[in-house]
Scaffold this active site. Structure first.
Site, PDB file in Angstrom:
ATOM      1  N   ILE A  10       0.325  -0.850   3.673  1.00  0.00           N
ATOM      2  CA  ILE A  10       0.505   0.387   3.056  1.00  0.00           C
ATOM      3  C   ILE A  10       2.259  -0.346   2.239  1.00  0.00           C
ATOM      4  O   ILE A  10       2.677  -1.289   2.104  1.00  0.00           O
ATOM      5  CB  ILE A  10       1.589   1.194   4.389  1.00  0.00           C
TER       6      ILE A  10
ATOM      7  N   TYR B 231       5.050   1.398   0.759  1.00  0.00           N
ATOM      8  CA  TYR B 231       6.590   2.424   0.447  1.00  0.00           C
ATOM      9  C   TYR B 231       7.896   1.657   0.227  1.00  0.00           C
ATOM     10  O   TYR B 231       8.455   2.357  -0.851  1.00  0.00           O
ATOM     11  CB  TYR B 231       6.756   3.242   1.909  1.00  0.00           C
ATOM     12  N   SER B 232       8.438   0.986   1.084  1.00  0.00           N
ATOM     13  CA  SER B 232       9.590   0.232   0.402  1.00  0.00           C
ATOM     14  C   SER B 232       9.331  -0.771  -0.696  1.00  0.00           C
ATOM     15  O   SER B 232       8.617  -1.207  -1.460  1.00  0.00           O
ATOM     16  CB  SER B 232       9.562  -1.149   2.076  1.00  0.00           C
TER      17      SER B 232
ATOM     18  N   THR C  58      14.841   3.118   3.684  1.00  0.00           N
ATOM     19  CA  THR C  58      15.581   4.240   4.535  1.00  0.00           C
ATOM     20  C   THR C  58      14.964   5.986   3.196  1.00  0.00           C
ATOM     21  O   THR C  58      14.676   7.149   3.620  1.00  0.00           O
ATOM     22  CB  THR C  58      16.297   4.068   4.794  1.00  0.00           C
TER      23      THR C  58
ATOM     24  N   GLU D 177       1.116   6.387  12.287  1.00  0.00           N
ATOM     25  CA  GLU D 177       1.666   4.763  12.430  1.00  0.00           C
ATOM     26  C   GLU D 177       2.345   4.608  13.788  1.00  0.00           C
ATOM     27  O   GLU D 177       2.474   3.940  14.607  1.00  0.00           O
ATOM     28  CB  GLU D 177       2.651   4.300  11.238  1.00  0.00           C
TER      29      GLU D 177
END
Lengths: 395, 378
Positions: A126, A128-129, A135, A244
Site C-alpha cells: 500500500i 499512501y504515506s 496523518t 484494513e
C-alpha cells in the site's frame, strides 16, 4: 441476536485448525520466524499458493468473483485461524485491496489481478504515506500526469511495508493539483514493482521488521492501471482503510498466545516451590488479558457480521482499531510481566523460550498499529464525530 | 452468529423505550431524591404491566408473553437508560425467573400471574453483611421444623422489602443451602431502612427464628446452591444490562452537551481532548454492550456462561466507573449540579459496578478459573 457460532461455523473452524496444523511445518515456522513474522520466503509463498489452490483465500468471497460464496464471518474465521497458526498472512492484499479491486476495479483488473490474489500468486503493498504526508494524507504529492493514453508517475512513498516482495503497489497519486479540496484530486493506481522506474530502500524498525521507502521515477502505466474514477481515489482509500482496520486487530494470535502462556504457567515449577500460576498477581494479569480478548473477539466478529449485512459503520471500524491496537500493547506488557526476565531474551539466544522471545519481539513491534493504518488520534476524531455526532474542528 | 435484533426484540426495545421515555423524566425522578418518597412509580409499573412488559419472560400459561431472557435483558437495558423508578431486576430476574424455573406447580400458579399483571411485587435478599456471594449464605441459617423451616440471621441491601409480597432468600442448612420465599410480614422478621447511594429503598433484614411453611420453600438443601447460582448469574447479567443502558445514556448526554456548550467562542466538542475522552467512552460502551449481549445470548440459549458472565461484569464495573467520571468531567460544573439529570446516572453506574461483585472480585475469580484450566480462549 445470537452471539454464538453456528454448528457449521464451529465445524469450519475445526477444519481450518487441523488444516493449518498440517500446513505449518517446522521448516515453514522457522522461515517465518526468520522473516520477523512478515513472510515473503519461498516456503511461505508455496504455502500461500496451497491455500489458494485449496480455495481458502476467498472462502467468504462471492462465487462469481472466484470465492466460495460464504459470508465475511467465515472469511474472518479463516483469517483468524491462519493467523493463530502463526502464518504471516498477507491480509492487506487479500482482505483489503483485493476486495476493493473486486468491487471497484475495471475489467482487466478483475480478470488479471483478482484471480491471482485468490490463487495466492499476487501480493500488493500500500502506497499512501509520503515524507511530508502522513496523518494528513490528502496532502500527498506523488503525481500522475496524463500523457496520451498513459499516466506518468513520479514521487516518493514512505512506510511501504512488504513492497520488497510485492508485485504491485496500490498507489495514491495526485491527478488534480488544482482541486478545490486536496482529497478531491487523488486517484488510485496499480503500479507494478517490476517497472524499471520503481525502486525501494529498506527502513529497519524498532521491532526488527523491515519497511521501505519506495521511489517512482517516470513510471508509465496504461490508462487501465487506474482503479475507480479519475479523482475518485479518496473514497477507495477510506473504504480500504476501514477493511484494513478490522484485519489489523484480528484477535486470533492474541487468543493463542494467552492460551500458551496459561499452559506454560500451569506447568512452571517455581524454584521456591509451587506453580507460577498459583500466584494471585499472575492470575489477575491473565484475567485482564482474558476479559480484553473476549471484547476484541466480539468487536471483530460484530464487524465481520456488519460487513455481511452491508452495515459496517465508520465509528465501529475506528473503535475496533483503537481498542485492538492499544489492547495489544497492554497484552504484551501483562503477559511479559508473567514471564519475567525471559520476556527480554531475544530468540537468537541459545535455549531461548520461543513463546517468551515472541513477546520480546512483539512488545517492540506493537506500537506500529497505534499510528499505522490511520493514527489513533484520527480514529478518535472519527468516533466522536461519526459515532457520537460531536461537531469537530475544521482542518 | 447474528448481531442483529429479531423483530420481536426490536418491538420490546421500542415499546420499553417509548413507555419509559414518556413516563420517566428528571422532574419525575426528582420527587424521590433524598428519600422524599419511595422510589417507586406505581402508575409506571401498571403501564409496564398493561403493555405486557412485566410478563415478558413469564410463560403464556401464567399470563405472560413467553419470551426469553434476551427480551427481558433488553427491557432492563431500557430501564437503565431511563434509570426508571421500578425494581425490575429484583422482581423479574432475581425472583420471578427462579420461581418459574424451579418452583412447584402451586408456587408458579400462586405468583407468576401476579408478576405478569403487576399485582404482586417480588424481591430477593442476595447478600449478607460482608458476605456477597448469594450462593454461600453464612450468617443466615435454617433448621427443620416439621415440614417447614425456622430461619435466623441477617441479610443486607434488600430492595423494596417493605413493598414486596415475597422475598427470595437463601440460608445455610447443614452442608447445603435452602431457598425460601419469605413473607415480609412474618413474625420474627424485622427490617431496618438503609440509605443507599441511589436512593432506592433498601432494607437490612434481621430474622429471629422466622417460621417458613413448606409451601414457601423454593429449593431444599440439596438444590439451593444450584438455584442461587442460577439466579445470581442472571442477576449479574441484568446489572450489566442496566449498566449498559445507563452508561450509554450518560455518554450520549455528554456528547450532546459538548455540542452545545461554547468556550473561547467555539463548541467544546471541537477540542480534541474533549472528543477523545468521549471517544474512549464510545469504545468502552461498545465493549460492555457486546460482552453483555454475549452473556445474555448464551444464557438465553441454555449454554454455559460462567466465564462470559464474569467477563461482562468486569466490563460493567470498569466501564461504569470510567464513563461516569468522564461524563461528569466533560460537563464541568453542570454535571454535578442536581438540577441537571446526569448526577443520578452516576450513582446508578456506581451501584451496578459494585453490586454482586466488583471488577476486582470478578477478575480474581476469573483468574482462578483460568488457573484451573476452565477459561481458555476458544
Amino acid at each position: 441476536m445470537k452471539v454464538e457460532f453456528t454448528a457449521a461455523q464451529d465445524a469450519l473452524r475445526k477444519e481450518l485448525r487441523s488444516y493449518f496444523e498440517q500446513l505449518m511445518t517446522p521448516e515453514l515456522s522457522a522461515e517465518c520466524d526468520e522473516a520477523m513474522g512478515e513472510g515473503g520466503g519461498p516456503l511461505w509463498r508455496e504455502a500461500l499458493r496451497q491455500m489458494g489452490k485449496d480455495g481458502w483465500i476467498g472462502v467468504g468471497w462471492p462465487k462469481e468473483l472466484g470465492g466460495r460464496g460464504m459470508s465475511p464471518i467465515e472469511q474472518f474465521i479463516f483469517v483468524e485461524e491462519v493467523m493463530r497458526a502463526g502464518y504471516p498472512f498477507p491480509f492487506l492484499t487479500t482482505e483489503s485491496v483485493g476486495p476493493q479491486l473486486a468491487e471497484f476495479g475495471n475489467e482487466s483488473q478483475k480478470r488479471d489481478i483478482v484471480p491471482k490474489i485468490l490463487a495466492g500468486e499476487c501480493l500488493i503493498a500500500i502506497g499512501y504515506s509520503e515524507p511530508g504526508a502522513g496523518t494528513d494524507l490528502a496532502s500527498l504529492k506523488t503525481s500522475a500526469v496524463k500523457d496520451g493514453d498513459e499516466w506518468v508517475i513520479n514521487g516518493q512513498k514512505m512506510w511501504t511495508s512488504l513492497a520488497h516482495f510485492c508485485d504491485y503497489v496500490w498507489l495514491a497519486c495526485r491527478t488534480d493539483p488544482d482541486a478545490a479540496k486536496p482529497h478531491k484530486g487523488i486517484s488510485m493506481f496499480m503500479v507494478p514493482t517490476s517497472d524499471p522506474g520503481w525502486s525501494c530502500s529498506p527502513v529497519v524498525t524498532l521491532g526488527g521488521v523491515r519497511t521501505n521507502a519506495t521511489f517512482y521515477d517516470n513510471i508509465r502505466v496504461p490508462a487501465d492501471a487506474m482503479v475507480g474514477e479519475l479523482n475518485g481515489g479518496w473514497k477507495l482509500i477510506t473504504s480500504q482503510l476501514n477493511r484494513e482496520r478490522l484485519s489489523l486487530v484480528n484477535f486470533g494470535p492474541t487468543a493463542e498466545m494467552f492460551n500458551n502462556v496459561v499452559r506454560w504457567a500451569q506447568q512452571m515449577e517455581m524454584p521456591a516451590g509451587g506453580k507460577l500460576i498459583d500466584e494471585p498477581w499472575v492470575q489477575i494479569n491473565l484475567a485482564k488479558v482474558r476479559a480484553g480478548v473476549e471484547a476484541l473477539k466480539l468487536v471483530c466478529y460484530k464487524q465481520a457480521w456488519a460487513m455481511s449485512e452491508g452495515t459496517l459503520e465508520m465509528a465501529d471500524a475506528s473503535a475496533a482499531k483503537v481498542y485492538g491496537s492499544e489492547f495489544f500493547i497492554e497484552v504484551y506488557r501483562l503477559l511479559g510481566e508473567i514471564i519475567g526476565q525471559a520476556s527480554l531474551i531475544n530468540r537468537k539466544t541459545e535455549g531461548a523460550n520461543a513463546m517468551a522471545s515472541r513477546i520480546e519481539r512483539l512488545y517492540r513491534t506493537a506500537s506500529i498499529i497505534t499510528f499505522g493504518g490511520g493514527t489513533n488520534e484520527i480514529q478518535r476524531d472519527i468516533i466522536s464525530a461519526a459515532g457520537l455526532w460531536m461537531p469537530r474542528a475544521t482542518r | 452468529m447474528d448481531f442483529g435484533f429479531s423483530e420481536q426484540q426490536r418491538d420490546v426495545q421500542n415499546l420499553a423505550r417509548q413507555i419509559l421515555g414518556d413516563n420517566v423524566s428528571p422532574e419525575s425522578l426528582a420527587q424521590y431524591d433524598g428519600y422524599k418518597a419511595d422510589r417507586f412509580d406505581k402508575a409506571l409499573w401498571d403501564k409496564l404491566a398493561e403493555a405486557g412488559l412485566l410478563g415478558l419472560a413469564v410463560a403464556e400459561e401464567y399470563g405472560g408473553m413467553g419470551f426469553g431472557f434476551f427480551e427481558l435483558a433488553l427491557l432492563i437495558e431500557e430501564a437503565g437508560r431511563s434509570i426508571a423508578p421500578v425494581p425490575l431486576s429484583a422482581h423479574l430476574v432475581s425472583a420471578a425467573l427462579p420461581i418459574q424455573q424451579f418452583g412447584s406447580a402451586a408456587q408458579k400458579q400462586r405468583y407468576l400471574p401476579g408478576v405478569a399483571s403487576g399485582q404482586i411485587m417480588l424481591s430477593a435478599a442476595l447478600t449478607e453483611p460482608y458476605n456477597e456471594d448469594p450462593a454461600q449464605p453464612i450468617l443466615t441459617t435454617a433448621t427443620a421444623d416439621g415440614t417447614g423451616l425456622r430461619i435466623s440471621g441477617d441479610k443486607t441491601a434488600v430492595p423494596f422489602a417493605h413493598l414486596a409480597d415475597r422475598i427470595v432468600l437463601s440460608a445455610k442448612m447443614g452442608d447445603g443451602v435452602v431457598v425460601v420465599l419469605l413473607d415480609p410480614k412474618a413474625a420474627g422478621l424485622s427490617m431496618t431502612p438503609m440509605q443507599v447511594t441511589t436512593y432506592e429503598p433498601q432494607f437490612a433484614l434481621s430474622l429471629d427464628n422466622v417460621s417458613i411453611a413448606a409451601e414457601d420453600i423454593l429449593a431444599s438443601a440439596d438444590r439451593g446452591r444450584e438455584v442461587m447460582q442460577w439466579l445470581t448469574e442472571r442477576t449479574s447479567v441484568a446489572l450489566c444490562a442496566h449498566q449498559l443502558g445507563a452508561s450509554d445514556k450518560a455518554m450520549r448526554m455528554t456528547a450532546s452537551y459538548t455540542a452545545e456548550r461554547k468556550q473561547f467562542g467555539v463548541l467544546i466538542s471541537t477540542f480534541q481532548a474533549v472528543g477523545h475522552r468521549a471517544a474512549n467512552c464510545f469504545i468502552d460502551v461498545e465493549c460492555l454492550r457486546l460482552n453483555t449481549y454475549q452473556a445474555v445470548s448464551r444464557l438465553d440459549g441454555g449454554l454455559d456462561a460462567s466465564n462470559e458472565v464474569q467477563i461482562a461484569k468486569i466490563w460493567a464495573g470498569d466501564v461504569g466507573h470510567r464513563v461516569s467520571y468522564a461524563a461528569q468531567h466533560l460537563h464541568g460544573g453542570t454535571g454535578i449540579d442536581r438540577d441537571y439529570p446526569l448526577w443520578r446516572y452516576c450513582t446508578w453506574l456506581r451501584y451496578n459496578e459494585i453490586s454482586l461483585g466488583s471488577s476486582a472480585k470478578n477478575l480474581a475469580s476469573l483468574g482462578k478459573r483460568i488457573a484451573a484450566g476452565e477459561a481458555f480462549c476458544r
